[in-house]
Design a protein around this motif. Structure first.
Motif, PDB file in Angstrom:
ATOM      1  N   LEU A 179      -4.143 -19.691 -48.754  1.00 21.69           N
ATOM      2  CA  LEU A 179      -3.717 -20.369 -47.614  1.00 21.69           C
ATOM      3  C   LEU A 179      -2.384 -20.978 -48.168  1.00 21.69           C
ATOM      4  N   ALA A 203      -9.281 -22.889 -48.781  1.00 20.28           N
ATOM      5  CA  ALA A 203      -7.917 -22.482 -48.976  1.00 20.28           C
ATOM      6  C   ALA A 203      -7.591 -21.872 -50.284  1.00 20.28           C
ATOM      7  N   LEU A 218      -3.842 -27.204 -44.424  1.00 20.00           N
ATOM      8  CA  LEU A 218      -5.287 -27.123 -43.601  1.00 20.00           C
ATOM      9  C   LEU A 218      -5.555 -28.851 -43.605  1.00 20.00           C
TER      10      LEU A 218
END
Length: 106
Positions: free
Chosen positions: A33, A28, A37
């Motif tokens: 991101l 991530a 997640l």
């Protein structure tokens, strides 16, 4: 992925991974991101959604196929696409079109 386009449709993007939480965190961070997640190290979710691969010849043995789901606010799966090759991604515009069809049916 063009996250603002999804957010403008009042949707929530989530990733689900069967990898160890440490590997997920590094992944991530590497990709930057900004959406959640989720952890499925137990593989319960991928098994229930039909995307777990069990291959005794594979070093990984139990792994998840790359898949995309669009789930409406009632929890109904409205779209599912399972990739044959985990190294490839589905085009973001194709997913966005499916999301748009669920959010704003024609």
């Amino acid at each position: 992925m063009d996250l603002p386009k999804y957010e403008s449709l009042d949707t929530q993007v989530l990733g689900v991974s069967v990898d160890h939480i440490g590997a997920q965190k590094a992944f991530a961070e590497k990709l930057g991101l900004t959406y959640p997640l989720l952890d499925d190290f137990s593989r319960d979710t991928v098994q229930k959604y039909g995307v777990m691969e069990t291959d005794p010849k594979s070093v990984l043995f139990r792994y998840s196929k790359r898949a995309y789901f669009v789930i409406d606010k009632q929890g109904i799966v409205r779209y599912k696409h399972i990739m044959d090759d985990p190294g490839h991604l589905l085009d973001s515009e194709a997913i966005l079109a499916e999301v748009t069809n669920v959010v704003k049916p024609h």
